[in-house]
Design a protein around this motif. Sequence first.
Motif, PDB file in Angstrom:
ATOM      1  N   ALA A  46       0.833  -1.206   0.000  1.00 31.60           N
ATOM      2  CA  ALA A  46       0.000   0.000   0.000  1.00 31.60           C
ATOM      3  C   ALA A  46       0.867   1.256   0.000  1.00 31.60           C
ATOM      4  O   ALA A  46       0.591   2.218  -0.733  1.00 31.60           O
ATOM      5  N   ILE A  47       1.927   1.261   0.783  1.00 32.58           N
ATOM      6  CA  ILE A  47       2.840   2.411   0.845  1.00 32.58           C
ATOM      7  C   ILE A  47       3.533   2.596  -0.502  1.00 32.58           C
ATOM      8  O   ILE A  47       3.668   3.713  -1.005  1.00 32.58           O
ATOM      9  N   ARG A  48       3.956   1.496  -1.118  1.00 25.53           N
ATOM     10  CA  ARG A  48       4.624   1.561  -2.421  1.00 25.53           C
ATOM     11  C   ARG A  48       3.682   2.144  -3.471  1.00 25.53           C
ATOM     12  O   ARG A  48       4.054   3.045  -4.234  1.00 25.53           O
ATOM     13  N   ARG A  49       2.439   1.656  -3.495  1.00 25.49           N
ATOM     14  CA  ARG A  49       1.466   2.150  -4.481  1.00 25.49           C
ATOM     15  C   ARG A  49       1.127   3.629  -4.238  1.00 25.49           C
ATOM     16  O   ARG A  49       0.976   4.397  -5.185  1.00 25.49           O
ATOM     17  N   ASP A  50       1.026   4.014  -2.979  1.00 28.74           N
ATOM     18  CA  ASP A  50       0.753   5.412  -2.660  1.00 28.74           C
ATOM     19  C   ASP A  50       1.894   6.294  -3.157  1.00 28.74           C
ATOM     20  O   ASP A  50       1.659   7.368  -3.723  1.00 28.74           O
ATOM     21  N   ALA A  51       3.120   5.845  -2.953  1.00 28.34           N
ATOM     22  CA  ALA A  51       4.276   6.615  -3.413  1.00 28.34           C
ATOM     23  C   ALA A  51       4.259   6.753  -4.935  1.00 28.34           C
ATOM     24  O   ALA A  51       4.596   7.826  -5.469  1.00 28.34           O
ATOM     25  N   GLU A  52       3.863   5.706  -5.656  1.00 25.69           N
ATOM     26  CA  GLU A  52       3.763   5.786  -7.114  1.00 25.69           C
ATOM     27  C   GLU A  52       2.736   6.834  -7.537  1.00 25.69           C
ATOM     28  O   GLU A  52       2.967   7.598  -8.475  1.00 25.69           O
ATOM     29  N   LEU A  53       1.602   6.854  -6.844  1.00 26.53           N
ATOM     30  CA  LEU A  53       0.574   7.849  -7.151  1.00 26.53           C
ATOM     31  C   LEU A  53       1.069   9.261  -6.845  1.00 26.53           C
ATOM     32  O   LEU A  53       0.896  10.183  -7.652  1.00 26.53           O
ATOM     33  N   GLU A  54       1.670   9.440  -5.690  1.00 32.46           N
ATOM     34  CA  GLU A  54       2.149  10.767  -5.269  1.00 32.46           C
ATOM     35  C   GLU A  54       3.234  11.307  -6.190  1.00 32.46           C
ATOM     36  O   GLU A  54       3.321  12.504  -6.410  1.00 32.46           O
ATOM     37  N   PRO A  60      -4.060   7.460 -11.394  1.00 39.55           N
ATOM     38  CA  PRO A  60      -5.168   6.692 -10.821  1.00 39.55           C
ATOM     39  C   PRO A  60      -6.241   6.442 -11.874  1.00 39.55           C
ATOM     40  O   PRO A  60      -6.383   7.203 -12.828  1.00 39.55           O
TER      41      PRO A  60
END
Length: 75
Positions: A46-54, A60
Motif C-alpha cells: 500500500a505504501i509503495r502504491r501510494d508513493a507511485e501515485l504521489e 489513478p
Amino acid sequence: MSTLQEIETAALRLPKEDLLHLADTILGNLPPPPTPAGPEEILTEAIRRDAELESSQVRPLTEAAFWAGVRRRSA
C-alpha cells in the motif's frame, strides 16, 4: 468449436455425480493457491502504491475506467 468448448459442453451433460467427480479430480490437480500476504506485506504494498501515485509515476483510474475493468473481467 474449440476442444475446450467441446469438453465443457460434454462435461455439462454428465449426470450430477459424474460431474462432481470430474470437478473434484480437476480441482485436485490444480496447484495450491498462493500464500496470502500478511499484514506487513499488505502495508508495504500500500505504501509503495501510494508513493507511485504521489510521484505521478502512475495515474489513478477514473471510476468509469474501474467499473469498465470490472465488467470486462466478469464477462
